[in-house]
Enzyme design. Structure first.
Site, PDB file in Angstrom:
ATOM      1  N   GLU A 139       0.886  -1.161   0.000  1.00 28.08           N
ATOM      2  CA  GLU A 139       0.000   0.000   0.000  1.00 28.08           C
ATOM      3  C   GLU A 139       0.922   1.207   0.000  1.00 28.08           C
ATOM      4  O   GLU A 139       1.683   1.396   0.954  1.00 28.08           O
ATOM      5  CB  GLU A 139      -0.887  -0.012   1.251  1.00 28.08           C
ATOM      6  CG  GLU A 139      -1.771   1.216   1.384  1.00 28.08           C
ATOM      7  CD  GLU A 139      -2.619   1.208   2.664  1.00 28.08           C
ATOM      8  OE1 GLU A 139      -2.407   0.330   3.524  1.00 28.08           O
ATOM      9  OE2 GLU A 139      -3.478   2.105   2.792  1.00 28.08           O
ATOM     10  N   GLU A 224      -8.197  10.915   4.824  1.00 27.38           N
ATOM     11  CA  GLU A 224      -8.418  10.142   6.039  1.00 27.38           C
ATOM     12  C   GLU A 224      -8.594  11.114   7.204  1.00 27.38           C
ATOM     13  O   GLU A 224      -7.597  11.618   7.730  1.00 27.38           O
ATOM     14  CB  GLU A 224      -7.210   9.254   6.340  1.00 27.38           C
ATOM     15  CG  GLU A 224      -6.997   8.118   5.364  1.00 27.38           C
ATOM     16  CD  GLU A 224      -5.794   7.245   5.741  1.00 27.38           C
ATOM     17  OE1 GLU A 224      -5.941   6.021   5.734  1.00 27.38           O
ATOM     18  OE2 GLU A 224      -4.719   7.797   6.039  1.00 27.38           O
TER      19      GLU A 224
END
Ligand code: NAG
Length: 243
Positions: A139, A224
């Site tokens: 990721e 986020e």
């Protein structure tokens, strides 16, 4: 007859205007992209979030997400994002360029907010694989903003890396069955980002033991939030993978 004609007209009109999604895992088509709420960490907080598709044109998308979250300041509450529908399945060794442009702004924000504005790029050993799945090997996050003292997964392993016209600190750590590599802007917020993502891929192949046989499985961009409240406008975003 008359009723169905009216219904059809309403449907056409709706597709041309802003559409807001508000459910925890709602998604909607967004031209070359798919816009998703992905409020995966919602239960760690109290608050809410919704996301609105503003416009699409060719490979470009504009959208907004409005959020406010309290509690558990170290827990991510969501990753509202756009994911490109077809910029995926390319092996890093075959990639010639990956041009991207992202112009964004906080229209409103509480003081402070704890949130990042970030790319979330997934790679694996096969061309296809869902993000954050058993098919994920790496990721790769690129933080264009990280406010309020938040930190990526793992620990900082390198600082002052010059890439794509900016300077980055690199963090690394494990998450489930994959490794997370996070490039965090050392220049503060980068609100007008124009880059070739290949620079980042080349760096991790050369310096972080990532195999060039890995395939890009998904490119997502979004935010986020941990705590606070904000309206984040993506004025324009695009990305492509060229072989
Ligand atoms: C979107 O979410 C924010 C934050 O929870 C909330 O204040 C706002 O009323 C919501 N807007 C819509 C249209 O649902």
């Amino acid at each position: 007859m008359r009723f169905s004609t009216l219904t059809a007209l309403v449907a056409v009109a709706a597709s041309a205007t802003a559409q807001t999604i508000s459910g925890q895992y709602d998604c909607e088509p967004a031209g070359a992209y798919t816009l998703c709420q992905n409020l995966w960490g919602k239960s760690a907080g109290v608050g809410g979030q919704n996301s609105t598709l503003l416009s699409t044109s060719g490979n470009t998308v504009s959208w907004r997400t409005v959020w406010q979250w309290q509690n558990n300041p170290n827990n991510v509450k969501s990753y509202a994002n756009v994911e490109h529908n077809t910029a995926k399945g390319v092996q890093l060794s075959k990639l010639t360029s990956a041009p991207t442009a992202w112009q964004w702004v906080y229209e409103t924000e509480s003081n402070p907010i704890r949130a990042d504005v970030s790319y979330d790029i997934w790679t694996g050993t096969t061309p296809n694989g869902q993000p954050a799945s058993s098919a994920s090997s790496f990721e790769i996050m690129i933080w264009l903003s990280g406010q309020g003292g938040i930190q990526p997964v793992g620990s900082q392993i390198q600082s002052g890396i010059p890439l794509a016209g900016h300077t980055w600190n690199l963090w690394r750590g494990p998450n489930a069955n994959w490794q997370v590599l996070s490039f965090v802007s050392a220049d503060g917020d980068i609100t007008d980002f124009n880059a070739d993502l290949k620079d980042f891929f080349d760096f991790i192949v050369q310096n972080q033991g990532v195999s060039s046989s890995q395939f890009v499985q998904a490119i997502q961009t979004g935010t986020e939030p941990f705590t606070g409240s904000a309206s984040l406008l993506t004025e324009s975003f695009s990305v492509a993978l060229n072989q």
